[in-house]
Design a protein around this motif. Structure first.
Motif, mmCIF file in Angstrom:
data_model
loop_
_atom_site.group_PDB
_atom_site.id
_atom_site.type_symbol
_atom_site.label_atom_id
_atom_site.label_comp_id
_atom_site.label_asym_id
_atom_site.label_seq_id
_atom_site.Cartn_x
_atom_site.Cartn_y
_atom_site.Cartn_z
ATOM 1 N N SER A 121 0.799 -1.225 0.000
ATOM 2 C CA SER A 121 0.000 0.000 0.000
ATOM 3 C C SER A 121 0.830 1.273 0.000
ATOM 4 N N TRP A 182 -6.586 0.605 8.416
ATOM 5 C CA TRP A 182 -6.248 0.410 7.008
ATOM 6 C C TRP A 182 -7.461 -0.037 6.195
ATOM 7 N N GLY A 184 -10.534 0.705 6.806
ATOM 8 C CA GLY A 184 -11.555 1.741 6.763
ATOM 9 C C GLY A 184 -12.663 1.552 7.764
ATOM 10 N N THR A 187 -11.159 5.580 11.581
ATOM 11 C CA THR A 187 -10.220 6.552 11.034
ATOM 12 C C THR A 187 -8.956 6.616 11.890
ATOM 13 N N TYR A 188 -7.900 7.169 11.292
ATOM 14 C CA TYR A 188 -6.683 7.420 12.060
ATOM 15 C C TYR A 188 -6.992 8.322 13.246
ATOM 16 N N ASN A 208 -0.440 13.515 7.144
ATOM 17 C CA ASN A 208 -1.408 12.952 6.199
ATOM 18 C C ASN A 208 -0.925 11.570 5.764
ATOM 19 N N SER A 210 -2.467 8.824 5.077
ATOM 20 C CA SER A 210 -3.186 8.139 3.998
ATOM 21 C C SER A 210 -2.772 8.632 2.614
ATOM 22 N N LEU A 213 0.375 6.093 2.512
ATOM 23 C CA LEU A 213 0.012 4.727 2.883
ATOM 24 C C LEU A 213 -1.448 4.538 2.468
ATOM 25 N N ARG A 214 -1.628 4.067 1.245
ATOM 26 C CA ARG A 214 -2.955 3.987 0.666
ATOM 27 C C ARG A 214 -3.823 2.991 1.419
ATOM 28 N N PRO A 215 -5.069 3.332 1.656
ATOM 29 C CA PRO A 215 -5.959 2.410 2.373
ATOM 30 C C PRO A 215 -6.397 1.254 1.489
ATOM 31 N N SER A 216 -7.086 0.312 2.088
ATOM 32 C CA SER A 216 -7.638 -0.830 1.378
ATOM 33 C C SER A 216 -8.606 -0.378 0.288
ATOM 34 N N VAL A 219 -12.021 0.694 1.586
ATOM 35 C CA VAL A 219 -12.114 1.747 2.587
ATOM 36 C C VAL A 219 -13.445 2.487 2.532
#
Length: 244
Positions: A121, A182, A184, A187-188, A208, A210, A213-216, A219
């Motif tokens: 990711s 990750w 979804g 949230t962080y 930031n 995300s 580090l791209r989410p699933s 998400v």
């Protein structure tokens, strides 16, 4: 398997209904190309069975196998027929989020599998500089608590020993919490506010997460709360945590 029916669902299931086949397609559609990479994403599948399934998918026109120039081994690429299954796989995952989440057990939250997907990711193009080190510490593990992602020359590598370079971002959390963020499910901000996730390091990276580090892919998928009448399957885990 043969169903001897003209129904298109039956014909599709003759190709896709074998054990592991849908998960192999998931890995191919998410970017897996080398045999070892596919096996890492699948976990318990044996090399012999993976070889057999890939050969079957190649025969059915869903996978194109090509020898790597100047190297041993092959790459496996999805054909147009395979790529057309992407919305099917996503819809299946969305169905699972709605109707099968209550079947998750403690054993399903595997740190190796989670780190493999976190490695996949990371977007190196969104990280400044030529090299970045990210450390994850999972406080719910008694062994191998610390994992690192080393990003160098646009390549991402999992390390189980500290790379010889200063860490840029520290994550301290549990396997379940990192999964939930990750995927979804939360949230962080929510995890940090609940003191279940600590993110420290370079402000340019921690502000930031995300973005790099791209989410699933799930998400933004709709979720239904687990019905109160359904108990979440949980395997009691007794472990003594030793601080590293």
């Amino acid at each position: 398997m043969k169903y001897s029916q003209f129904c298109p669902v039956a014909k599709a299931t003759e190709i896709l209904g074998e054990r592991w086949t849908i998960l192999i397609l998931r890995e191919l559609l998410l970017g897996g190309r080398r045999f070892n990479e596919l096996q890492r994403g699948l976990g318990d599948i044996s090399p012999a069975l993976l070889t057999s399934r890939l050969k079957s998918l190649e025969d059915q026109g869903l996978v194109a196998r090509r020898r790597i120039t100047g190297q041993r081994g092959f790459v496996y690429a999805p054909t147009a027929a395979c790529e057309a299954l992407m919305p099917v796989v996503v819809a299946l995952g969305e169905w699972g989020l709605t109707w099968a989440r209550h079947l998750l057990t403690d054993d399903d939250f595997d740190v190796d599998f989670l780190m493999f997907y976190l490695e996949r990711s990371v977007d190196p193009e969104r990280l400044p500089g030529g090299e970045t080190v990210i450390r994850f510490r999972f406080t719910d593990l008694s062994e191998q608590r610390n994992w690192w992602l080393l990003i160098r020359d646009k390549q991402v590598q999992i390390c189980i020993n500290a790379p010889p370079r200063d860490v840029d971002v520290y994550f301290t959390t549990t396997v379940r919490t990192m999964h939930d963020v990750w995927m979804g499910d939360r949230t962080y901000r929510d995890a940090v506010s609940a003191d279940e996730l600590i993110i420290e390091g370079e402000p340019a990276l921690t502000r930031n997460v995300s973005a790099w580090l791209r989410p699933s892919v799930f998400v933004a998928a709709p979720r239904q709360p687990i019905p109160a009448s359904v108990s979440v399957v949980s395997k009691p885990v007794a472990m003594e945590l030793a601080l590293n």
